[in-house]
Write a protein that holds these residues in place. Sequence first.
Motif, PDB file in Angstrom:
ATOM      1  N   LYS A  88      62.717  36.738 105.829  1.00 32.01           N
ATOM      2  CA  LYS A  88      61.860  35.458 105.346  1.00 32.01           C
ATOM      3  C   LYS A  88      61.238  34.674 105.952  1.00 32.01           C
ATOM      4  O   LYS A  88      60.055  34.117 105.609  1.00 32.01           O
ATOM      5  CB  LYS A  88      62.945  34.864 105.174  1.00 32.01           C
ATOM      6  N   GLU A  89      61.717  34.678 107.247  1.00 29.65           N
ATOM      7  CA  GLU A  89      60.723  33.425 108.556  1.00 29.65           C
ATOM      8  C   GLU A  89      59.468  34.552 108.556  1.00 29.65           C
ATOM      9  O   GLU A  89      58.364  33.334 108.378  1.00 29.65           O
ATOM     10  CB  GLU A  89      61.599  33.983 109.690  1.00 29.65           C
ATOM     11  N   MET A  92      57.538  33.501 105.775  1.00 26.07           N
ATOM     12  CA  MET A  92      57.218  31.799 105.057  1.00 26.07           C
ATOM     13  C   MET A  92      56.028  31.939 106.578  1.00 26.07           C
ATOM     14  O   MET A  92      54.781  31.317 106.193  1.00 26.07           O
ATOM     15  CB  MET A  92      58.493  31.521 105.622  1.00 26.07           C
ATOM     16  N   ARG A  93      56.146  32.717 107.239  1.00 26.71           N
ATOM     17  CA  ARG A  93      55.143  32.084 108.540  1.00 26.71           C
ATOM     18  C   ARG A  93      53.620  32.476 108.449  1.00 26.71           C
ATOM     19  O   ARG A  93      52.519  31.905 108.649  1.00 26.71           O
ATOM     20  CB  ARG A  93      54.934  32.950 109.913  1.00 26.71           C
ATOM     21  N   GLU A  95      52.860  33.393 105.311  1.00 22.81           N
ATOM     22  CA  GLU A  95      51.693  32.799 104.269  1.00 22.81           C
ATOM     23  C   GLU A  95      51.659  31.457 104.855  1.00 22.81           C
ATOM     24  O   GLU A  95      50.299  30.374 104.336  1.00 22.81           O
ATOM     25  CB  GLU A  95      52.995  31.908 103.017  1.00 22.81           C
ATOM     26  N   LEU A  96      52.139  30.342 105.169  1.00 16.77           N
ATOM     27  CA  LEU A  96      51.889  29.139 106.189  1.00 16.77           C
ATOM     28  C   LEU A  96      50.155  29.525 107.059  1.00 16.77           C
ATOM     29  O   LEU A  96      49.527  29.175 106.609  1.00 16.77           O
ATOM     30  CB  LEU A  96      52.673  28.672 107.228  1.00 16.77           C
TER      31      LEU A  96
END
Length: 267
Positions: A88-89, A92-93, A95-96
């Motif tokens: 997940k990390e 999310m990274r 996607e950011l």
Amino acid sequence: MRLNTQIIGALLLTGAAITAQAADPASVNGKPIKQSLVDYIVKDATARGQKVDDNIRAIILNKLISSELVAQEAQKSGLDKQSDFLAKEELMRRELLVNSYLQDYIKKNPISDATLKSEYDKYKAAMGDKEFKASHILVKTEQEAKDVIAQLAKGGDFAKIAKEKSLDPGSKEKGGDLGWFPPAAMVKPFSDAVSKLQKGSYTTTPVQTQFGWHVIKLEDARDAQPPAFDKVKDELRNSLQKQQLEKLVADLRAKAKIVDNSKTAVK
């Protein structure tokens, strides 16, 4: 009297260390709450129109302290080493990073007013110079549509039949009323049929589209009234930016070496 250069150097280093420590507004169990985090939150809030005073800054710092406390407990329990968290990390990274890059790309490649105006002219042309107000009765088969036409020919009430038989949930309870629309808003067979009708008349031959079979009645017609440029400017910009980003990704895919190992061989 000269000061020893080593003493001066030591004093400078000590001063730099004190300054660095003072730059961070707080620490939690020895881990600093970075001023850069506070500054970013303040900058983001200000950009969204929020007034940031000392009270808001105190709230921001307090939330960062609380989140750091919980984060440290999570690390102690080993949550940051679990596979689901790591996946997940990473997502999310990524996607950011992707969103930041795309925003930067749009900023560096803005849509000009001239391009927007040209797109607006195309939009108006697609809308056509007429708008129609029509009703329809949608049925499943051609024979059902013919039966509806036969009922109308005997004096049947269009709105009543639409409420009884139409399969279109959006217009059925309104007696088949579709309101005003430009030709481009409807699929071509439908708009072509409407444009050939006289006010108050209905199609005497069933009209087929991908939705089924239609019997259409033209209630009224008028000259097109397209929205003003300023009212659709942002919508057009968003549409063009979406196309711009889709092309960017397509170009990147075309240039990249992509190996997809997920598909199993057909036996």
